[in-house]
Design a protein around this motif. Structure first.
Motif: not given
Length: 251
Positions: A63-85
């Motif tokens: 997928r590789g999309n920005a701001n997409d949970s499946r593209s961000l994985g289940h680790g710290y990047p998705v947790l950071v991304a959710g907070g930033l968004l």
């Protein structure tokens, strides 16, 4: 002996102190830092996470999309991304994850143009180094501490030349003494951690002190609570990483 509540409070204070440079400073500045944080990402900013399996965290690479949970994985990047968004709603920020399991510094270099330079991040976060020693211990790689340091520095220098305005955060590699990690990892792992610190300091880049963070965390819960195999964080470990990352960068 302190109560469990006292220990949690101590750990929270210690973790904050690690990332801001002192407990007293942390307590005095926590409010002002929170108040100013929302102005620290520009409109249309791009945030890119790079690294190995710790960053990859099972993401869907097709997928590789920005701001997409499946593209961000289940680790710290998705947790950071959710907070930033959430906190930067209205700024149209984009968060990408390009970590790939098993990768070492030479692997980053081989894919850097497409997976970093072409993305043109405003904030670039890199966590790399544990595979450089783990694969060596398993007989699948012969890189030394010196090749890790020189290769990492060369990659970062090239990045700064091509993206002169990028803000780079060097996430320090870390291990916890449990699972796959035993005495045979040392002192070489520590030497590689020190190399990552030197590179960041020599290039005046920000450092996210994950090893110090986990060293404090194991005073509250055993190593396997934070990273069952000593390398890959649990949900608790990833959450702690995300909080520390945001506190360190003030985002």
């Amino acid at each position: 002996m302190p109560s469990s509540l006292d220990r949690r409070q101590l750990f929270q204070a210690s973790a904050t102190a690690i990332v801001v440079g002192g407990l007293n400073t942390a307590l005095a500045t926590s409010t002002s830092a929170a108040e100013s944080a929302k102005g620290s990402l520009v409109q249309d900013a791009t945030v890119l996470f790079q690294g190995d399996s710790i960053t990859d965290a099972g993401r869907d690479r097709k997928r590789g999309n920005a701001n997409d949970s499946r593209s961000l994985g289940h680790g710290y990047p998705v947790l950071v991304a959710g907070g930033l968004l959430k906190d930067y709603a209205g700024k149209n920020i984009k968060v990408f994850n390009r970590g790939i399991s098993g990768h070492k510094v030479p692997d980053l270099a081989n894919r850097w143009q497409a997976d970093c330079i072409d993305i043109k991040p405003d904030v670039l976060s890199i966590l790399i180094g544990v595979n450089d020693i783990w694969h060596k211990l398993n007989g699948r790689y012969d890189g030394t501490v010196e090749t890790y340091e020189t290769g990492y520095k060369a990659l970062l220098e090239d990045t700064l030349e091509k993206l002169p305005n990028v803000r780079i955060a060097i996430c320090e590699p870390f291990v916890l003494r449990c699972g796959a990690v035993g005495d045979h990892w040392f002192p070489e792992f520590t030497q590689r951690l020190e190399a990552a610190r030197r590179v960041a300091d020599e290039l005046s880049l920000e450092r996210v002190a994950f090893q110090d963070m986990f060293d404090e965390a194991i005073k509250v819960a055993p190593p396997q609570y934070w990273a069952a195999d000593g390398v890959h964080p649990t949900l608790a470990g990833h959450t702690l990483m995300a909080e520390t990352w945001r506190q360190t960068l003030g985002l």
